[in-house]
Design a protein around this motif. Structure first.
Motif, PDB file in Angstrom:
ATOM      1  N   VAL A  60       1.145  -1.446   0.062  1.00 56.86           N
ATOM      2  CA  VAL A  60       0.654   0.018  -0.048  1.00 56.86           C
ATOM      3  C   VAL A  60       0.450   1.220  -0.253  1.00 56.86           C
ATOM      4  O   VAL A  60       1.820   0.977   0.946  1.00 56.86           O
ATOM      5  CB  VAL A  60      -0.995  -0.323   1.421  1.00 56.86           C
ATOM      6  N   SER A  61       0.576   2.569  -0.975  1.00 53.88           N
ATOM      7  CA  SER A  61       1.258   3.313  -1.399  1.00 53.88           C
ATOM      8  C   SER A  61       0.911   4.251  -1.900  1.00 53.88           C
ATOM      9  O   SER A  61      -0.658   4.297  -2.243  1.00 53.88           O
ATOM     10  CB  SER A  61       3.067   2.885  -1.913  1.00 53.88           C
ATOM     11  N   ARG A  62       1.268   5.758  -2.084  1.00 51.10           N
ATOM     12  CA  ARG A  62       0.914   6.327  -3.147  1.00 51.10           C
ATOM     13  C   ARG A  62       2.434   6.814  -4.158  1.00 51.10           C
ATOM     14  O   ARG A  62       3.435   6.278  -4.128  1.00 51.10           O
ATOM     15  CB  ARG A  62       1.100   8.119  -2.360  1.00 51.10           C
ATOM     16  N   LEU A  63       1.634   7.539  -5.642  1.00 54.87           N
ATOM     17  CA  LEU A  63       2.050   7.445  -6.222  1.00 54.87           C
ATOM     18  C   LEU A  63       3.481   9.054  -6.245  1.00 54.87           C
ATOM     19  O   LEU A  63       2.899  10.025  -5.598  1.00 54.87           O
ATOM     20  CB  LEU A  63       1.269   7.571  -6.671  1.00 54.87           C
ATOM     21  N   PRO A  64       4.855   8.570  -6.540  1.00 54.42           N
ATOM     22  CA  PRO A  64       4.953   8.332  -7.903  1.00 54.42           C
ATOM     23  C   PRO A  64       6.097   7.235  -7.847  1.00 54.42           C
ATOM     24  O   PRO A  64       6.404   6.547  -6.302  1.00 54.42           O
ATOM     25  CB  PRO A  64       6.011   8.893  -8.314  1.00 54.42           C
ATOM     26  N   LEU A  65       5.733   5.590  -8.207  1.00 57.42           N
ATOM     27  CA  LEU A  65       6.033   4.018  -7.625  1.00 57.42           C
ATOM     28  C   LEU A  65       6.806   4.426  -9.579  1.00 57.42           C
ATOM     29  O   LEU A  65       6.659   5.071 -10.269  1.00 57.42           O
ATOM     30  CB  LEU A  65       5.287   3.007  -7.986  1.00 57.42           C
ATOM     31  N   ASP A  66       8.346   3.418  -9.276  1.00 59.82           N
ATOM     32  CA  ASP A  66       8.770   3.215 -10.778  1.00 59.82           C
ATOM     33  C   ASP A  66       8.002   1.957 -11.745  1.00 59.82           C
ATOM     34  O   ASP A  66       7.719   1.092 -11.261  1.00 59.82           O
ATOM     35  CB  ASP A  66       9.965   2.474 -10.539  1.00 59.82           C
ATOM     36  N   GLU A  67       7.569   2.611 -12.836  1.00 56.41           N
ATOM     37  CA  GLU A  67       6.994   1.507 -13.393  1.00 56.41           C
ATOM     38  C   GLU A  67       7.151   0.311 -13.922  1.00 56.41           C
ATOM     39  O   GLU A  67       6.690  -0.298 -14.532  1.00 56.41           O
ATOM     40  CB  GLU A  67       5.968   2.771 -14.925  1.00 56.41           C
ATOM     41  N   ARG A  68       8.696   0.673 -13.850  1.00 53.74           N
ATOM     42  CA  ARG A  68       9.283   0.132 -14.515  1.00 53.74           C
ATOM     43  C   ARG A  68       9.396  -1.718 -13.576  1.00 53.74           C
ATOM     44  O   ARG A  68       9.688  -2.862 -13.770  1.00 53.74           O
ATOM     45  CB  ARG A  68      11.622  -0.148 -14.888  1.00 53.74           C
ATOM     46  N   LEU A  69       8.918  -1.350 -13.048  1.00 55.68           N
ATOM     47  CA  LEU A  69       9.117  -2.182 -11.518  1.00 55.68           C
ATOM     48  C   LEU A  69       7.895  -2.447 -11.050  1.00 55.68           C
ATOM     49  O   LEU A  69       7.954  -3.968 -10.887  1.00 55.68           O
ATOM     50  CB  LEU A  69      10.091  -1.366 -10.454  1.00 55.68           C
ATOM     51  N   PHE A  70       7.052  -1.922 -10.934  1.00 50.96           N
ATOM     52  CA  PHE A  70       5.562  -2.326 -10.366  1.00 50.96           C
ATOM     53  C   PHE A  70       4.233  -2.079 -11.412  1.00 50.96           C
ATOM     54  O   PHE A  70       5.129  -1.179 -12.357  1.00 50.96           O
ATOM     55  CB  PHE A  70       5.405  -1.260  -9.031  1.00 50.96           C
ATOM     56  N   ASP A  71       3.049  -2.834 -10.773  1.00 49.93           N
ATOM     57  CA  ASP A  71       1.582  -2.564 -11.688  1.00 49.93           C
ATOM     58  C   ASP A  71       0.903  -2.613  -9.830  1.00 49.93           C
ATOM     59  O   ASP A  71       1.241  -2.739  -8.665  1.00 49.93           O
ATOM     60  CB  ASP A  71       1.954  -3.831 -12.220  1.00 49.93           C
ATOM     61  N   TRP A  72       0.082  -1.016 -10.583  1.00 47.91           N
ATOM     62  CA  TRP A  72      -0.902  -1.010  -9.297  1.00 47.91           C
ATOM     63  C   TRP A  72      -1.774  -0.746 -10.003  1.00 47.91           C
ATOM     64  O   TRP A  72      -2.764  -0.691 -11.255  1.00 47.91           O
ATOM     65  CB  TRP A  72      -0.026   0.211  -8.500  1.00 47.91           C
ATOM     66  N   MET A  73      -2.763  -0.979  -8.934  1.00 49.72           N
ATOM     67  CA  MET A  73      -4.359  -0.742  -8.650  1.00 49.72           C
ATOM     68  C   MET A  73      -4.787   0.686  -8.289  1.00 49.72           C
ATOM     69  O   MET A  73      -4.687   1.047  -6.566  1.00 49.72           O
ATOM     70  CB  MET A  73      -4.973  -1.687  -8.134  1.00 49.72           C
ATOM     71  N   PRO A  74      -4.532   1.684  -8.788  1.00 46.30           N
ATOM     72  CA  PRO A  74      -5.207   3.179  -8.312  1.00 46.30           C
ATOM     73  C   PRO A  74      -6.565   2.919  -7.415  1.00 46.30           C
ATOM     74  O   PRO A  74      -7.243   2.287  -7.653  1.00 46.30           O
ATOM     75  CB  PRO A  74      -5.589   3.491  -9.746  1.00 46.30           C
ATOM     76  N   VAL A  75      -6.570   3.563  -6.354  1.00 45.23           N
ATOM     77  CA  VAL A  75      -7.883   3.736  -5.095  1.00 45.23           C
ATOM     78  C   VAL A  75      -8.541   4.503  -4.310  1.00 45.23           C
ATOM     79  O   VAL A  75      -9.455   4.719  -4.726  1.00 45.23           O
ATOM     80  CB  VAL A  75      -7.283   2.903  -4.095  1.00 45.23           C
ATOM     81  N   THR A  76      -7.317   5.217  -4.662  1.00 46.63           N
ATOM     82  CA  THR A  76      -8.159   7.028  -3.799  1.00 46.63           C
ATOM     83  C   THR A  76      -7.041   7.876  -3.836  1.00 46.63           C
ATOM     84  O   THR A  76      -5.559   7.633  -4.123  1.00 46.63           O
ATOM     85  CB  THR A  76      -8.417   6.835  -2.254  1.00 46.63           C
TER      86      THR A  76
END
Length: 208
Positions: free
Chosen positions: A58-74
């Protein structure tokens, strides 16, 4: 250990109420799931997931899109967090000028949030009165509850501080924070992990 082990990493503040609420609901739906919970700063959470110590984060953006996939939540916005009964509770909107003379609990200088908050205060001619610097979002709650000072944080974090009996109001200038549930890029999630992802998202979207 018996059952399907699920590793969850989250900022410290989310391990008090958000993650337990999600775990409770997951186990209502699948009692075979057991959990390993890792906590820390946003950077710690990313490293736990990247290095395989946790399946989901559980985190907030930015994250490295080369390393992670994510589900936007809120999304979250800036708020001022303070003890019940504080004079700021009488205001509908708090600005840097309102913080004049207040002792602040702040995130440490390497965090972008720190620079944004302090720059806003100085732009308004208010020199920040820092009482305590903490190294992770959420740690400020205990210092505020102890009467050491107040803080500017985001609304998702502030809602997780409710168990400390704290209050908050919108703060401007504002910013938008995008919170997500994330995992290693390209990983195919099992049925149990998809369930965990959804329930973490539910808990993040609808704080108690």
């Amino acid at each position: 250990m018996e059952g399907h082990a699920i590793g969850i990493a989250a900022p410290d503040i989310f391990c008090f109420t958000l993650v337990p609420r999600a775990v409770r609901q997951i186990r209502v739906e699948d009692r075979s799931c057991v959990f390993h919970v890792k906590s820390g700063s946003y950077q710690d959470v990313a490293e736990h997931v990247l290095n395989g110590r946790a399946d989901l984060g559980v985190s907030r953006l930015p994250l490295d899109e080369r390393l992670f996939d994510w589900m936007p939540v809120t999304t979250a916005t800036n708020v001022c967090l303070f003890p019940a009964g504080h004079r700021l509770a009488e205001k509908d909107l708090i600005t840097p000028e309102d913080l004049r003379g207040e002792r602040l609990i702040d995130i440490e200088p390497r965090q972008n949030t720190h620079q944004m908050d302090l720059n806003a205060l100085r732009y308004m001619g208010v020199e920040p009165n820092i009482a305590v610097e903490v190294d992770a979002n959420g740690h400020e709650a205990a210092f505020i509850a102890a009467g050491v000072g107040i803080s500017v944080t985001n609304s998702v974090v502030a809602k997780e501080c409710a168990f400390f009996g704290l209050r908050f109001r919108p703060f401007e200038p504002g910013a938008i924070y995008h919170h997500v549930v994330f995992w290693q890029r390209g990983r195919q999630l099992s049925g149990q992990l998809r369930l965990a992802r959804e329930r973490l998202a539910d808990a993040l979207r609808d704080p108690a």
